[in-house]
Write a protein that holds these residues in place. Sequence first.
Motif, PDB file in Angstrom:
ATOM      1  N   SER A  18       0.845  -1.204   0.000  1.00 56.49           N
ATOM      2  CA  SER A  18       0.000   0.000   0.000  1.00 56.49           C
ATOM      3  C   SER A  18       0.873   1.243   0.000  1.00 56.49           C
ATOM      4  CB  SER A  18      -0.917   0.018   1.231  1.00 56.49           C
ATOM      5  OG  SER A  18      -0.235   0.437   2.392  1.00 56.49           O
ATOM      6  N   PHE A  19       0.283   2.356  -0.439  1.00 59.21           N
ATOM      7  CA  PHE A  19       1.014   3.625  -0.461  1.00 59.21           C
ATOM      8  C   PHE A  19       1.241   4.142   0.963  1.00 59.21           C
ATOM      9  CE2 PHE A  19      -0.346   3.547  -4.851  1.00 59.21           C
ATOM     10  CZ  PHE A  19       0.691   4.166  -5.520  1.00 59.21           C
ATOM     11  N   ILE A  20       0.255   3.945   1.827  1.00 57.07           N
ATOM     12  CA  ILE A  20       0.378   4.450   3.195  1.00 57.07           C
ATOM     13  C   ILE A  20       1.506   3.744   3.938  1.00 57.07           C
ATOM     14  CG2 ILE A  20      -0.778   4.605   5.434  1.00 57.07           C
ATOM     15  CD1 ILE A  20      -3.408   4.990   3.942  1.00 57.07           C
ATOM     16  N   ALA A  23       4.811   4.864   2.568  1.00 54.88           N
ATOM     17  CA  ALA A  23       5.153   6.210   3.054  1.00 54.88           C
ATOM     18  C   ALA A  23       5.686   6.149   4.480  1.00 54.88           C
ATOM     19  CB  ALA A  23       3.922   7.111   2.976  1.00 54.88           C
ATOM     20  N   ASN A  24       5.057   5.346   5.328  1.00 53.60           N
ATOM     21  CA  ASN A  24       5.517   5.208   6.718  1.00 53.60           C
ATOM     22  C   ASN A  24       6.918   4.616   6.781  1.00 53.60           C
ATOM     23  OD1 ASN A  24       3.120   6.236   7.730  1.00 53.60           O
ATOM     24  ND2 ASN A  24       2.162   4.224   7.966  1.00 53.60           N
ATOM     25  N   SER A  29       5.466  11.516   2.920  1.00 50.98           N
ATOM     26  CA  SER A  29       4.009  11.621   2.920  1.00 50.98           C
ATOM     27  C   SER A  29       3.439  10.686   1.852  1.00 50.98           C
ATOM     28  CB  SER A  29       3.571  13.055   2.627  1.00 50.98           C
ATOM     29  OG  SER A  29       3.886  13.414   1.292  1.00 50.98           O
ATOM     30  N   ASN A  30       2.197  10.309   2.045  1.00 49.44           N
ATOM     31  CA  ASN A  30       1.513   9.467   1.067  1.00 49.44           C
ATOM     32  C   ASN A  30       1.483  10.146  -0.297  1.00 49.44           C
ATOM     33  OD1 ASN A  30      -0.009   7.412  -0.028  1.00 49.44           O
ATOM     34  ND2 ASN A  30      -1.954   8.172   0.753  1.00 49.44           N
ATOM     35  N   THR A  31       1.266  11.464  -0.292  1.00 50.74           N
ATOM     36  CA  THR A  31       1.217  12.242  -1.534  1.00 50.74           C
ATOM     37  C   THR A  31       2.551  12.199  -2.271  1.00 50.74           C
ATOM     38  OG1 THR A  31      -0.417  13.726  -0.561  1.00 50.74           O
ATOM     39  CG2 THR A  31       0.749  14.509  -2.513  1.00 50.74           C
ATOM     40  N   SER A  34       3.078   8.734  -3.864  1.00 47.79           N
ATOM     41  CA  SER A  34       2.211   8.602  -5.040  1.00 47.79           C
ATOM     42  C   SER A  34       2.752   9.394  -6.219  1.00 47.79           C
ATOM     43  CB  SER A  34       0.799   9.076  -4.694  1.00 47.79           C
ATOM     44  OG  SER A  34      -0.055   8.961  -5.804  1.00 47.79           O
TER      45      SER A  34
END
Length: 295
Positions: A18-20, A23-24, A29-31, A34
């Motif tokens: 997943s993107f989240i 990112a973690n 950031s998730n943005t 992406s």
Amino acid sequence: MSKLTELSCFHAVVEQGSFIKAANKLGLSNTAVSACVKRLEKELNVRLLERSTRVVRVTLEGEQFYNQSRSALNQLDNAFERAKESSSTMHGNISIAVPTDLAHTRLLGLIETFLANHPKVTFHISTSDSVTNIYKGGIDVAIRYGKPDDSRLIARALSTKPRVLCASAKYLNTVDPITHPYQLTQLSCICYKVKDNVDCDWTFTGQNGEAITVNVTPKLTTDDSSIAREWALKGHGLIYKSAVDVHEDLKSGKLLPVLTDYTGQASPLHAIYPSAKYQSKRVNEFIKHLLTFDW
């Protein structure tokens, strides 16, 4: 951001699912993650990931690009690690994939002896009884029974000990003496599920070289090898496991061998890892430690 950052973001999304989570892991950031993947797709003019509100799926092109670029990133990571290790005490993380039961019965002690000599090394252990994708999982070394189908991986033999039929004294005291494999069809057997198949065809070789295969009826079935062992220890039936798995239990008498006039099925144990050409010093040293251990 650089292409290396974009590539790292793409790999993190694939590996984390997943993107989240990616990112973690990367501290971004998730943005930002992406955006990196979108720029990479634009540069390659191909869709790498299929996105929905809940699921991120890797496309066929994305899977191919991931596998091809993973090796390059591994080489770069190892170049950094080798540079560090050349000027300091060996340190860094080693990620291992190992069957659940084997982690408890043999691996923990082996890691302790390694850490006694290399205290700055850290370990992450992934316990599962399924074949782990070494490339996607970020695994340095996988300990697995049998050999991998992937020709890109190296398999070093750790043990050639066969499977052993055994049970607790508590269970054996409730049944007649077991002298022939065919008796197993009438006894309580604890079976192991591998992928979608239950391992209930147990093969033994007699002293005359004759192979006898018995289709047992499972009383208990699990895909977790440690649960199978616990059931046997508590007297719920017979298990047919690698001698490596039950080494300590046989040694202590918690489990007793059965049908000792017969030889069990082959159960070769291997250390599996990507090409040693790009292994870090700490991983190479740990593999040597695995190979010298008395399994």
